[in-house]
Design a protein around this motif. Structure first.
Motif, mmCIF file in Angstrom:
data_model
loop_
_atom_site.group_PDB
_atom_site.id
_atom_site.type_symbol
_atom_site.label_atom_id
_atom_site.label_comp_id
_atom_site.label_asym_id
_atom_site.label_seq_id
_atom_site.Cartn_x
_atom_site.Cartn_y
_atom_site.Cartn_z
ATOM 1 N N ASN A 191 -9.629 95.158 3.921
ATOM 2 C CA ASN A 191 -9.454 93.951 3.125
ATOM 3 C C ASN A 191 -10.148 92.760 3.783
ATOM 4 N N HIS A 192 -10.332 91.687 3.023
ATOM 5 C CA HIS A 192 -11.057 90.520 3.533
ATOM 6 C C HIS A 192 -10.337 89.885 4.719
ATOM 7 N N SER A 193 -9.009 90.047 4.772
ATOM 8 C CA SER A 193 -8.248 89.462 5.878
ATOM 9 C C SER A 193 -8.361 90.293 7.151
ATOM 10 N N VAL A 194 -8.931 91.477 7.043
ATOM 11 C CA VAL A 194 -9.131 92.404 8.159
ATOM 12 C C VAL A 194 -7.808 92.655 8.888
ATOM 13 N N ASP A 195 -6.734 92.850 8.117
ATOM 14 C CA ASP A 195 -5.458 93.205 8.737
ATOM 15 C C ASP A 195 -4.857 94.466 8.121
ATOM 16 N N SER A 196 -5.608 95.112 7.208
ATOM 17 C CA SER A 196 -5.181 96.398 6.669
ATOM 18 C C SER A 196 -6.360 97.056 5.958
ATOM 19 N N PHE A 197 -6.225 98.369 5.744
ATOM 20 C CA PHE A 197 -7.272 99.111 5.048
ATOM 21 C C PHE A 197 -6.953 99.176 3.557
ATOM 22 N N THR A 198 -8.008 99.238 2.756
ATOM 23 C CA THR A 198 -7.845 99.334 1.305
ATOM 24 C C THR A 198 -8.066 100.762 0.824
ATOM 25 N N ILE A 199 -8.096 101.705 1.740
ATOM 26 C CA ILE A 199 -8.282 103.118 1.412
ATOM 27 C C ILE A 199 -7.079 103.572 0.587
ATOM 28 N N PRO A 200 -7.297 104.261 -0.536
ATOM 29 C CA PRO A 200 -6.170 104.645 -1.407
ATOM 30 C C PRO A 200 -5.171 105.557 -0.709
ATOM 31 N N ASN A 201 -3.949 105.500 -1.218
ATOM 32 C CA ASN A 201 -2.832 106.251 -0.657
ATOM 33 C C ASN A 201 -2.341 107.256 -1.694
ATOM 34 N N LYS A 202 -2.201 108.504 -1.294
ATOM 35 C CA LYS A 202 -1.715 109.526 -2.230
ATOM 36 C C LYS A 202 -0.337 109.170 -2.780
ATOM 37 N N ALA A 203 0.443 108.529 -1.954
ATOM 38 C CA ALA A 203 1.815 108.201 -2.371
ATOM 39 C C ALA A 203 1.830 107.273 -3.580
ATOM 40 N N ASP A 204 0.731 106.539 -3.809
ATOM 41 C CA ASP A 204 0.667 105.632 -4.961
ATOM 42 C C ASP A 204 0.397 106.379 -6.266
ATOM 43 N N VAL A 205 -0.069 107.621 -6.169
ATOM 44 C CA VAL A 205 -0.323 108.425 -7.374
ATOM 45 C C VAL A 205 0.951 109.226 -7.652
ATOM 46 N N LYS A 206 1.862 108.636 -8.395
ATOM 47 C CA LYS A 206 3.186 109.235 -8.569
ATOM 48 C C LYS A 206 3.375 109.906 -9.927
ATOM 49 N N GLU A 207 2.601 109.450 -10.914
ATOM 50 C CA GLU A 207 2.799 109.982 -12.254
ATOM 51 C C GLU A 207 1.513 110.605 -12.778
ATOM 52 N N LEU A 208 1.652 111.609 -13.571
ATOM 53 C CA LEU A 208 0.500 112.237 -14.214
ATOM 54 C C LEU A 208 -0.020 111.342 -15.329
ATOM 55 N N SER A 209 -1.312 111.170 -15.377
ATOM 56 C CA SER A 209 -1.932 110.419 -16.465
ATOM 57 C C SER A 209 -3.348 110.925 -16.634
ATOM 58 N N ASN A 210 -3.907 110.680 -17.802
ATOM 59 C CA ASN A 210 -5.271 111.148 -18.054
ATOM 60 C C ASN A 210 -6.259 110.530 -17.092
ATOM 61 N N SER A 211 -5.967 109.277 -16.688
ATOM 62 C CA SER A 211 -6.941 108.541 -15.870
ATOM 63 C C SER A 211 -7.120 109.159 -14.494
ATOM 64 N N ILE A 212 -6.058 109.721 -13.902
ATOM 65 C CA ILE A 212 -6.210 110.194 -12.528
ATOM 66 C C ILE A 212 -7.094 111.427 -12.439
ATOM 67 N N PHE A 213 -7.181 112.160 -13.552
ATOM 68 C CA PHE A 213 -8.001 113.364 -13.506
ATOM 69 C C PHE A 213 -9.479 113.055 -13.731
ATOM 70 N N ASP A 214 -9.772 111.840 -14.196
ATOM 71 C CA ASP A 214 -11.165 111.425 -14.331
ATOM 72 C C ASP A 214 -11.642 110.676 -13.096
#
Length: 701
Positions: free
Chosen positions: A320-343
């Motif tokens: 992130n711009h503040s250089v105090d954390s990474f913006t790399i996605p987290n699997k834990a945030d993908v909690k529900e099935l949706s059409n978008s995640i498979f694309d």
């Protein structure tokens, strides 16, 4: 002349938040200085100076006045200055995003720059300032007639009124700042060396308005080389529908990302932290949480820092711009099935990076993990010995450090036990506060009272009652042992003396029962004298000149040998028990065998008090002395002794005199004479009271 950036400054400040790290402006300035220096060839002077100036006129606190970072880099030449004008300009390279300068303005009201740089064949001095209202103002350029050394100074003034920031800087110690710089830049110093670059000398300086300045130079060789290093790989992952759940699989055509790690070992006193970090651009960004790595812990005299790094972590869009954390996605945030995640495209997830990093840590810190397990076992064993509940021990087990000895663990167990009891007491107090709503004349009074009694009783669970029972039983055993010692009933008291011994150590049985000789700490039975004594820092049969406070400071000053001889000081005398009580107070206990007349030893503790009061490192003004035995007659006691309500004999207001100068009163003491049999009787009485409430009185009898 005024200039504003080629974007909306206030909008950028709202969009790009302040870093959670209060020292982020220093990190930004240091990184800029390093990049500026590495633009030059190796022939020039390579140094950076960081000065923090404090107003310390208030003796209770210090306030940051300004921070000044000076370097010998290329400086703000025409190209660099034009990039500085354009927020979010990435043309600088070094994986920069062009937003770091905003961290200056988030925390400081004014940033001023003076830069001597070289343009073509000439040397120039550029000056400009920056603030939230005007990004660049008062800028000027003047050509230097005489050739000068390259030098850029960035001054950060007017720390903004954020409580956390003010506290972080006002409480910052110079040693901690040195530690922070070393740990923050160890990886970069090493990696620049592997590229054949000489890391600059870093000069650190704290200046004050009242106190003397503190300075230290960190040379390139002062940064440690890795003691261990390695690599690991993390695969790209894509999501899929796994029977209605989100599943993960390795996609085709994606090579895994490579990550590297280095372990840096520092002397334990050189750094404050002991841990592991994910780094970007060779600087720690996020800590890798690991149960083995306690931040304040050292192991075998060292503290280790593990840095995880790699090209993937260096990508600007992954931080992130503040250089105090990474913006790399987290699997834990993908909690529900949706059409978008498979694309969605395949990703490297932060979960997988941290999982692999922890696997490396388990191998790296295997020795520490084994030592930690040993420390945790020690907690449980001591808790069992002390009769402290296992659930309280589990709380201490979670925070035990490798460096904790038995005394520290015992103290923490007692503290945790006190917290637990305090919590229960608060809940009990709330129940008791409701008593004012009760009416003894009401018909349902007895039922209401029984209900309140049950509420209070429920706060003491079955395990606690069992532990309390063990606690009471152990104490009763100690009291019964004292009875047997006084009656000479112990087998050890009746054994024939070994060859060479002319007398039996009668006093030793009592002394070791209460507090094992030649030992220190809280593992004792001083409760038999006073319940409070078990919580204090105490010593048994330790020479006066060897007694240290919890901070490691010797109780007695370093007295010259000539003065010791002249005054005939007995600094190696050993009180039976010495206890540090509150500030400026201490307790002295002397035991005498049952057949020794106490009236013949009334001056013994007073001599100790006089020596301590005259030569203590920290002033001790109040002495509480106990002379304990069995044989004395009130007829033989001086008139200053009065009998107390407990039947003991007490002399108050004993004057302790300055023996080295004016012979004025420098402290006061008091001495209480107590019979061992009375101590045993009182102990039995207290234990019986507990036993009755636990339904153990018959068993105890």
């Amino acid at each position: 002349m005024r200039k504003n950036p080629f974007s909306d400054l206030q909008g950028m400040l709202n969009l790009i938040k302040a870093s959670k790290n209060p020292f982020s402006p220093i990190v930004e300035a240091l990184n800029n200085s390093l990049e500026s220096i590495f633009k030059l060839d190796e022939s020039g002077d390579r140094n950076i100076t960081i000065e923090l100036c404090f107003n310390d006129q208030d003796e209770n606190s210090k306030q940051l006045e300004f921070i000044e970072i000076t370097d010998s880099g290329a400086g703000f030449n025409k190209e660099s200055f034009e990039r500085f004008e354009r927020l979010l300009d990435r043309s600088k390279g070094f994986n920069n995003r062009g937003s770091g300068r905003l961290q200056y303005l988030h925390r400081f009201g004014e940033v001023s720059v003076k830069s001597i740089y070289r343009q073509n064949e000439g040397y120039y001095l550029r000056k400009f300032s920056s603030c939230k209202d005007n990004f660049i103002y008062d800028d000027s350029v003047s050509e230097l007639i005489d050739k000068n050394n390259l030098k850029t100074t960035v001054t950060l003034k007017q720390l903004r009124n954020h409580k956390k920031d003010n506290t972080s800087y006002s409480k910052l110690k110079f040693s901690s700042f040195v530690s922070w710089v070393k740990s923050q830049f160890a990886l970069r110093a090493y990696l620049e060396l592997t590229k054949g670059k000489v890391f600059p000398t870093i000069n650190l300086k704290f200046t004050y308005q009242v106190a003397e300045s503190e300075t230290l130079t960190i040379k390139p060789d002062d940064f440690p080389k890795p003691t261990n290093s390695g690599d690991f790989y993390v695969n790209y992952q894509e999501s899929f529908d796994d029977n209605g759940e989100v599943g993960w699989r390795k996609p085709k055509g994606f090579k895994p990302e490579k990550f590297s790690w280095c372990v840096f070992s520092f002397p334990a006193d050189d750094v404050d932290i002991h841990g592991a970090f994910l780094c970007s651009k060779d600087i720690p960004v996020e800590e890798v949480k690991n149960s083995v790595l306690k931040k304040s812990n050292g192991h075998l005299g060292n503290k280790m820092i593990t840095a995880f790094y790699g090209d993937f972590l260096d990508k600007p869009d992954n931080v992130n711009h503040s250089v105090d954390s990474f913006t790399i996605p987290n699997k834990a945030d993908v909690k529900e099935l949706s059409n978008s995640i498979f694309d969605a495209e395949a990703e490297v997830y932060i979960d997988d990076i941290i999982e692999q990093a922890n696997k490396q840590l388990k191998l790296i810190y295997k020795e520490i993990e084994l030592a930690q397990e040993s420390a945790e076992r020690k907690v449980m064993l001591l808790a069992k010995e002390l009769g402290i509940s296992s659930h309280i021990a589990m709380s201490v087990k979670k925070i035990v450090k490798l460096s904790d000895n038995e005394e520290i663990i015992t103290k923490n167990l007692h503290i945790e036990e006190a917290k637990y009891i305090a919590d229960k007491s608060n809940k009990a107090r709330k129940v008791i506060e409701q008593l004012e709503l009760m009416d003894p004349t009401a018909t349902n009074y007895q039922k209401d009272l029984e209900k309140k009694s049950e509420e209070l009783s429920s706060l003491i669970d079955a395990q606690n009652k069992e532990e309390l029972s063990k606690y009471v039983v152990r104490r009763e055993l100690v009291a019964k042992l004292l009875d047997k010692i006084l009656n000479n009933d112990l087998v050890a008291q009746k054994k024939d003396l070994s060859a060479g011994k002319s007398r039996r150590d009668k006093e030793g049985f009592i002394h070791d029962l209460v507090f094992k000789r030649k030992s220190k700490g809280n593992l004792n039975d001083l409760w038999i004298l006073d319940e409070e004594f078990i919580y204090f820092d105490s010593f048994s049969d330790v020479p006066l000149n060897k007694i240290k406070s919890e901070s490691g400071l010797f109780m007695l000053k370093d007295i010259p040998l000539e003065e010791i001889k002249k005054l005939q000081l007995k600094i190696a005398k050993r009180p039976d028990i010495f206890i540090f009580a509150d500030e400026g107070k201490c307790v002295l206990v002397e035991f005498k065998a049952a057949d020794i007349d106490l009236s013949e030893h009334l001056q013994q503790t007073e001599k100790y008090c006089t020596l301590i009061a005259n030569f203590s490192t920290k002033k001790i003004e109040k002495f509480y002395c106990y002379l304990i035995g069995e044989d004395f007659s009130p007829f033989d006691l001086p008139s200053e002794y009065d009998q107390t309500v407990n039947g003991t004999w007490l002399r108050e207001k004993i004057k302790i005199i300055d023996k080295t100068a004016m012979r004025n009163v420098i402290a006061y003491g008091q001495q209480e004479l107590i019979k061992l049999s009375d101590i045993a009787t009182r102990a039995h009485r207290r234990n019986k009271s507990f036993a009755e409430k636990l339904g153990m009185d018959t068993f105890m009898d």
